[in-house]
Design an enzyme around this catalytic site. Sequence first.
Site: not given
Length: 319
Positions: A145, A148-149
Amino acid sequence: MSDEIRDVMIIGSGPAGYTAAIYLGRAGYRPLVIAGALTPGGQLVNTTEVENFPGFPDGIMGPDLMDAMRAQAEKFGAELVYDDVVSVDFGDGTDPSDSSAVKSVTVDGGETYRARAVVITTGSSYRKLGVPGEAEFSGRGVSYCATCDGFFFRGKPIVVVGGGDSAFEEAQFLSRFGSSVTLVHRRDEFRASKIMVDRARENEKISFVTNAVVESVNGGDDGATSVTLRDVVTGETRELPAEGVFVAIGHTPSTGFLGDSVKLDEDGYIVVDGASTRTSVPGVFAAGDVVDRVYRQAISAAGMGCRAALDAQSYLTQE
Ligand code: NAP
């Protein structure tokens, strides 16, 4: 177990689940939505801008779209439970007014819920590469993701694996952070749409390695440092620096909790009857990416959620 037997339960909270909830709520059924513990709202919660959902000419952020769908479902009486279903018992009756046709689902927290009809909209989850180092460095370099990261890889070399729209979307997003972004794809043609490929080609931070597969993710105590690539034409292997390895190679349907309760195909997708959303069990319906391996769009999932709601209503009102 609660004594209450509801009319209908929806398992999953992506566009298909919330659309089914909106329709069933407006029809007066007060559906219970078992929304999941980890990512209620589904895959769009981990997306940035959605440009192709009709009605939003300037685009809308994925999480905002899902918040709006949830609010609309709740407005019409949907009740949400944030937990994961771990097992189901769909009974063996065919008459919705008969107790043998009551369906029960048990969630991770231990509670069991019962209803006369169930709509399954659990979508799919990230497919894994299955190579050495992938699991070991998951969360320490390997990610599924970008939104997200991506932030963690500011100024670091990044590899994105895959040749579909997701891989290109992730590469574009990650180019804001990484010192470089290399997209690695197993063929020399991309499945992604032309507009996404053209945008990536224009981005000077993104480069491409085609006809190559990742053989391993390598690293040490501080996380991933490189990937080993194998050229599928020449067979040669080489190491490419990568502190972030973003895997975007598609999805597998989230049907593990169903056991053999409904008919699944060889890849685990729920089988529905023709153009309907009826599964192999009377009173159990399915919609969205858990069924659809072809279109897989938010709007097509929402449309199918609508059809599942209408199919469930006609089941519940059968004589
Ligand atoms: P996808 O279209 O199925 O693409 C998966 C990619 O991963 C393919 O290029 C595939 O290679 C590759 N792949 C699969 N298994 C692999 C393995 N074991 N090792 C190496 N590579 C592997 O999946 P997706 O990109 O997640 O997209 C899913 C759907 O969502 C699509 O319909 C897409 O259009 C849509 N989507 C749309 C947007 C947007 O419009 N903004 C953004 C993201 C996704 P091959 O090509 O060789 O099979």
